[in-house]
Design an enzyme around this catalytic site. Structure first.
Site, short mmCIF file in Angstrom:
data_model
loop_
_atom_site.label_atom_id
_atom_site.label_comp_id
_atom_site.label_asym_id
_atom_site.label_seq_id
_atom_site.Cartn_x
_atom_site.Cartn_y
_atom_site.Cartn_z
N LYS A 1 0.88 -1.17 0.00
CA LYS A 1 0.00 0.00 0.00
C LYS A 1 0.92 1.22 0.00
CE LYS A 1 -4.07 2.02 0.30
NZ LYS A 1 -5.06 2.01 -0.81
N ASP B 1 -2.95 -12.06 5.69
CA ASP B 1 -4.03 -12.69 6.45
C ASP B 1 -5.34 -12.54 5.68
OD1 ASP B 1 -5.43 -13.81 8.70
OD2 ASP B 1 -6.01 -11.77 9.27
C1 IPM Z 1 -4.61 -17.08 10.34
C2 IPM Z 1 -5.51 -16.65 11.47
C3 IPM Z 1 -4.65 -16.06 12.57
C4 IPM Z 1 -3.92 -14.86 12.02
C5 IPM Z 1 -5.41 -15.70 13.86
C6 IPM Z 1 -6.20 -16.88 14.38
C7 IPM Z 1 -4.51 -15.14 14.91
O1 IPM Z 1 -6.47 -15.76 11.01
O2 IPM Z 1 -3.74 -17.95 10.55
O3 IPM Z 1 -4.78 -16.56 9.24
O4 IPM Z 1 -4.48 -13.75 12.00
O5 IPM Z 1 -2.78 -15.01 11.60
MG MG Z 2 -6.48 -15.48 8.93
#
Ligand code: IPM
Ligand code: MG
Length: 350
Positions: free
Chosen positions: A185, A241
């Site tokens: 970004k 994520d």
């Molecule tokens: C993932 C999950 C995790 C993250 C959470 C559960 C902490 O969403 O492995 O993608 O955000 O990394």
């Molecule tokens: Mg995740």
């Protein structure tokens, strides 16, 4: 080979049990030991990543994880939440490279919400940085300033962190279709301007690989507009994520997607991309294939046993071709089975 098995919470124990059966059936010299991570660990010890688990995970060659979390732990203080255990083990073991493939199996083409021609043959690898970014940046917190509460986090990357994850992406691309799309970004965030600058530098080390850049909002749009333009996508922890969840659903079945989280020496933690699905936990209906495919990734990356990895992946393809389906991927005309029966089918196909 020593594997630390962390079944975790929710459907975790059911699905890991099937992956463990598959690993045992391969007749490799594997030692496995179980430990607690997540909510079950909080219940037993007060700590989502207890010391006994730390010890075992550190000496093991690889970790097989089911899933962590559930509503009963959501109101605990932050340091006791199951997610903290997951972030803790990632950081503790230095697992900075998260590989999340999104592959559409031809048998499951109808499972996607997108038109078949948009997703047919989809094969993307998302490479997500996993131990930096706003997830771990300091300072962070919630405090009172000028009489009102403010919440703050810090997005931060060093060039060495960016460089090492970019190299993972380029190395992966060299074994695939030789395309890397780096997502940032940079029009708004300095941190990701550095990301782009370093990506361009690293790109020069890989002249055979075509490097492109997308802003994260555009990347999210392109993923649903024309996902087959991508081969390897690489990005930071938070964007990764979000984009990896989006990419997984292109295939219509997050229950099919494995993941690997690797350190610099290919020690790794392997887990399905999906969560602990508390709503169906204990019913024996969860899809174990993502966990079984995660075990295949373990054979490939940590144990450098490509033949065994392909054997497991081949067995999964076979059970799909035979029509076995858990509820998440069921459609009329196929055989609906439970977790254990799906494991049985994979063992038979092996
Ligand atoms: C993932 C999950 C995790 C993250 C959470 C559960 C902490 O969403 O492995 O993608 O955000 O990394
Ligand atoms: Mg995740």
């Amino acid at each position: 080979m020593k594997i630390c098995v962390l079944p975790g919470d929710g459907i975790g124990p059911e699905i890991t049990a099937e992956a463990v059966r598959v690993l045992k059936a391969l007749d490799l010299k594997i030692e496995m030991e179980e430990a607690l991570l997540g909510g079950c660990a909080v219940d037993a010890t007060g700590n989502p990543y207890p010391e006994a688990t730390q010890k075992l995970a550190r000496v093991a060659d690889a970790v097989l994880l089911g899933a962590v979390g559930g509503p009963q732990w959501d109101s605990l203080p932050r340091e006791q939440r199951p997610e903290r255990g997951l972030l803790g083990i990632r950081k503790d073991l230095g697992l900075f490279a998260n590989l999340r493939p999104a592959i559409l199996y031809p048998e499951l083409a109808n499972a996607s919400t997108l038109k078949p021609e948009v997703v047919a043959g989809l094969d993307i690898l998302i490479v997500r940085e996993l131990t930096g970014d706003i997830y771990f940046g300091q300072p962070r917190g919630i405090e009172v300033r000028n009489g009102e509460r403010v919440g703050f986090n810090t997005m931060i990357y060093s060039e060495s962190e960016i460089r090492r994850i970019l190299r993972v992406a380029f190395e992966a691309a060299m074994k695939r279709n030789k395309k890397v799309c780096s997502v940032d970004k940079m029009n708004v965030l300095e941190c990701t301007q550095l990301w782009r600058d370093v990506a361009i530098e690293v790109g020069k080390e890989y002249p055979e690989v075509e490097l492109s850049h997308l802003l994260v909002d555009n990347a999210a749009m392109q993923l649903v507009r024309a996902p087959k333009q991508f081969d390897v996508m690489v990005t930071g922890n938070m964007f990764g994520d979000i984009l990896s969840d989006e990419a997984s659903m292109l295939t219509g079945s997050i229950g099919m997607l494995p993941s690997a989280s690797l350190d610099a020496n290919n020690k790794g933690m392997y887990e399905p991309s999906h969560g602990s699905a508390p709503d169906i936990a204990g019913q024996g209906v969860a899809n174990p294939l993502a966990t079984i495919l995660s075990a295949a990734m373990m054979l490939r990356y940590t144990f450098a046993n490509e033949a065994a990895a392909q054997r497991v992946e081949g067995a999964v393809k076979k059970v799909l071709a035979q029509g076995f389906r858990t509820g998440d991927i069921f459609e009329p005309g196929t055989k609906r089975v439970g977790t254990r029966e799906m494991g049985d089918a994979v063992l038979a196909a092996l």
